[in-house]
Design an enzyme around this catalytic site. Structure first.
Site, PDB file in Angstrom:
ATOM      1  N   TYR A  68       0.963  -1.457   0.096  1.00  0.00           N
ATOM      2  CA  TYR A  68       0.156  -0.079  -0.045  1.00  0.00           C
ATOM      3  C   TYR A  68       0.775   1.201  -0.329  1.00  0.00           C
ATOM      4  O   TYR A  68       0.827   2.151  -0.938  1.00  0.00           O
ATOM      5  CB  TYR A  68      -1.054  -0.041   1.192  1.00  0.00           C
ATOM      6  CG  TYR A  68      -1.954   1.032   1.336  1.00  0.00           C
ATOM      7  CD1 TYR A  68      -2.982   1.206   0.597  1.00  0.00           C
ATOM      8  CD2 TYR A  68      -1.671   1.917   2.394  1.00  0.00           C
ATOM      9  CE1 TYR A  68      -4.040   2.298   0.553  1.00  0.00           C
ATOM     10  CE2 TYR A  68      -2.655   3.186   2.460  1.00  0.00           C
ATOM     11  CZ  TYR A  68      -3.755   3.300   1.887  1.00  0.00           C
ATOM     12  OH  TYR A  68      -4.405   4.245   1.851  1.00  0.00           O
ATOM     13  N   ILE A  83      -8.821   7.838   9.040  1.00  0.00           N
ATOM     14  CA  ILE A  83     -10.181   8.434   8.691  1.00  0.00           C
ATOM     15  C   ILE A  83     -11.207   7.432   8.662  1.00  0.00           C
ATOM     16  O   ILE A  83     -10.895   6.119   8.331  1.00  0.00           O
ATOM     17  CB  ILE A  83     -10.308   9.220   7.483  1.00  0.00           C
ATOM     18  CG1 ILE A  83      -9.111  10.141   6.934  1.00  0.00           C
ATOM     19  CG2 ILE A  83     -11.794   9.698   6.908  1.00  0.00           C
ATOM     20  CD1 ILE A  83      -8.871  11.190   8.151  1.00  0.00           C
TER      21      ILE A  83
HETATM   22  N1  LIG Z   1      -9.671   5.968   5.370  1.00  0.00           N
HETATM   23  C1  LIG Z   1      -8.547   6.246   5.768  1.00  0.00           C
HETATM   24  O1  LIG Z   1      -8.037   5.970   6.783  1.00  0.00           O
HETATM   25  C2  LIG Z   1      -7.484   6.622   4.546  1.00  0.00           C
HETATM   26  C3  LIG Z   1      -6.425   6.955   4.946  1.00  0.00           C
HETATM   27  C4  LIG Z   1      -5.462   7.527   3.837  1.00  0.00           C
HETATM   28  C5  LIG Z   1      -5.879   7.193   2.572  1.00  0.00           C
HETATM   29  N2  LIG Z   1      -6.860   6.861   2.347  1.00  0.00           N
HETATM   30  C6  LIG Z   1      -7.121   6.694   0.819  1.00  0.00           C
HETATM   31  O2  LIG Z   1      -8.498   7.274   0.368  1.00  0.00           O
HETATM   32  C7  LIG Z   1      -9.175   6.824  -0.463  1.00  0.00           C
HETATM   33  C8  LIG Z   1     -10.712   6.510  -0.194  1.00  0.00           C
HETATM   34  O3  LIG Z   1     -10.625   5.677   0.728  1.00  0.00           O
HETATM   35  P1  LIG Z   1     -11.805   5.443   1.898  1.00  0.00           P
HETATM   36  O4  LIG Z   1     -11.536   5.300   3.230  1.00  0.00           O
HETATM   37  O5  LIG Z   1     -13.054   6.080   1.563  1.00  0.00           O
HETATM   38  O6  LIG Z   1     -12.195   3.756   1.346  1.00  0.00           O
HETATM   39  P2  LIG Z   1     -13.677   2.814   1.123  1.00  0.00           P
HETATM   40  O7  LIG Z   1     -13.156   1.749   0.974  1.00  0.00           O
HETATM   41  O8  LIG Z   1     -14.540   3.606   2.125  1.00  0.00           O
HETATM   42  O9  LIG Z   1     -14.194   3.621  -0.132  1.00  0.00           O
HETATM   43  C9  LIG Z   1     -13.183   3.042  -1.369  1.00  0.00           C
HETATM   44  C10 LIG Z   1     -14.195   3.232  -2.520  1.00  0.00           C
HETATM   45  O10 LIG Z   1     -13.325   2.975  -3.739  1.00  0.00           O
HETATM   46  C11 LIG Z   1     -14.048   2.047  -4.578  1.00  0.00           C
HETATM   47  N3  LIG Z   1     -13.261   1.264  -5.275  1.00  0.00           N
HETATM   48  C12 LIG Z   1     -12.281   0.034  -4.948  1.00  0.00           C
HETATM   49  N4  LIG Z   1     -11.888  -0.446  -6.013  1.00  0.00           N
HETATM   50  C13 LIG Z   1     -12.212   0.234  -7.100  1.00  0.00           C
HETATM   51  C14 LIG Z   1     -12.140  -0.132  -8.648  1.00  0.00           C
HETATM   52  N5  LIG Z   1     -11.357  -0.732  -8.992  1.00  0.00           N
HETATM   53  N6  LIG Z   1     -12.855   0.888  -9.164  1.00  0.00           N
HETATM   54  C15 LIG Z   1     -13.489   1.956  -8.801  1.00  0.00           C
HETATM   55  N7  LIG Z   1     -13.823   2.244  -7.405  1.00  0.00           N
HETATM   56  C16 LIG Z   1     -13.175   1.237  -6.573  1.00  0.00           C
HETATM   57  C17 LIG Z   1     -14.930   1.261  -3.549  1.00  0.00           C
HETATM   58  O11 LIG Z   1     -16.016   0.322  -4.140  1.00  0.00           O
HETATM   59  C18 LIG Z   1     -15.198   2.289  -2.427  1.00  0.00           C
HETATM   60  O12 LIG Z   1     -16.505   2.999  -2.749  1.00  0.00           O
HETATM   61  C19 LIG Z   1      -8.347   5.624  -0.896  1.00  0.00           C
HETATM   62  O13 LIG Z   1      -7.692   6.001  -2.076  1.00  0.00           O
HETATM   63  C20 LIG Z   1      -7.754   5.227   0.141  1.00  0.00           C
HETATM   64  O14 LIG Z   1      -6.485   4.715   0.094  1.00  0.00           O
HETATM   65  C21 LIG Z   1      -8.109   6.475   3.218  1.00  0.00           C
END
Ligand SMILES: NC(=O)c1ccc[n+]([C@@H]2O[C@H](COP(=O)([O-])OP(=O)(O)OC[C@H]3O[C@@H](n4cnc5c(N)ncnc54)[C@H](O)[C@@H]3O)[C@@H](O)[C@H]2O)c1
Length: 268
Positions: A156, A191
């Site tokens: 990741y 988050i």
């Molecule tokens: N939540 C955290 O703590 C956190 C921290 C750092 C970075 N992020 C990043 O933020 C972004 C959003 O994450 P989140 O926390 O909302 O996660 P989440 O899992 O709640 O949402 C991710 C979304 O991406 C969609 N997805 C997955 N694979 C896909 C694909 N191949 N094509 C299109 N859509 C796809 C999923 O269906 C989902 O709706 C991500 O890039 C994640 O790496 C999240």
């Protein structure tokens, strides 16, 4: 300058839930016309419904961000329907939590296909339309794991570190080409979204302080209590507020940089 996004057309990927949904809702509330996509079709339809019921404009489309032909069709659809594109939020992502010695090549490649190939394809296919649309902003969602190494998240971290430097290169390339397209990366901390109960849960079994006793899933409150300076996770809206800023003209001189939203987690 205000963070008004009226008159802008914005595309948010991974918008069915979590940070993506929150960004889409916030951009629409700031006046942007939204295109929201996800592999989760019913979830992204619900996001579009939330926006339109609140008086905003949105349409939803199914999209797997790792597929180039789907990106080509999506951008062509935006060209025909909206005619322009000013904001791209490359948000879709997954987090596979597993020690590197146990990570399959298949999982490594699947994670990079979504987190890194997806961002590459989004930029590649959006830039030509943005270049004819006026000042535009690409916002690539990285992570604090793209700034510092995280045990159990090596794959990741590699994908998110790639997003960080890719974004800086795009910022320079667009400027060198005389295109008014900015590109920045956003680095959320911990988050509170569903990502913590998906593949990332693999890191929990070797980290008992991340799990509810007797449970088999990451407990985000325990993760935040252990790692956050204030002991609490952030909310998707905390990231969405930063994204509206980067999308708006209030950030018109902000380019090729990183917006870290982690309540000082990486400032220690
Ligand atoms: N939540 C955290 O703590 C956190 C921290 C750092 C970075 N992020 C990043 O933020 C972004 C959003 O994450 P989140 O926390 O909302 O996660 P989440 O899992 O709640 O949402 C991710 C979304 O991406 C969609 N997805 C997955 N694979 C896909 C694909 N191949 N094509 C299109 N859509 C796809 C999923 O269906 C989902 O709706 C991500 O890039 C994640 O790496 C999240």
């Amino acid at each position: 300058m205000s963070q008004d996004c009226s008159g802008k057309v914005a595309l948010v990927t991974g918008a069915a839930t979590g940070i993506g949904r929150s960004c889409a809702v916030a951009l629409a509330a700031a006046g942007a016309k939204l295109i929201v996509t996800d592999i989760d079709v019913s979830g992204v339809q619900e996001t579009a419904k939330m926006i339109t019921e609140a008086g905003g404009q949105a349409r939803s489309l199914a999209q797997d961000v790792s597929q180039e032909d789907v990106w080509q069709e999506l951008i062509e659809s935006i060209r025909q329907h909206e005619g322009q594109l000013h904001v791209l939020v490359n948000n879709a992502g997954i987090a596979i939590g597993v020690p590197v010695t146990q990570m399959s090549l298949e999982d490594w490649q699947r994670q990079n296909a979504i987190n890194l190939d997806g961002v590459f394809l989004g930029c590649k296919h959006s830039i030509p339309l943005m270049a004819t649309s006026g000042p535009s902003s690409i916002i690539n969602i990285s992570s604090i794991a793209g700034l510092i190494g995280a045990s159990g998240l090596a794959g990741y971290s590699a994908s998110k570190g790639g997003v960080r430097l890719f974004s800086k290169a795009i910022a320079n390339e667009c400027a060198d080409n005389g295109q008014a397209i900015r590109c920045n990366s956003v680095h959320p901390g911990i988050i509170d979204t569903d990502i913590w109960s998906r593949e990332i849960s693999g890191i929990a079994k070797d980290n008992p302080d991340m799990m509810t006793p007797g449970g088999n899933r990451v407990n985000i409150d325990m993760v935040a209590a252990a790692g956050m300076p204030n002991g609490k996770p952030g909310q998707p809206e905390d990231i969405a507020n930063g994204i509206v800023y980067l999308a708006s003209d209030a950030s018109s001189y902000v380019n090729g940089t990183e917006l870290v939203i982690d309540y000082a987690m990486t400032a220690r």
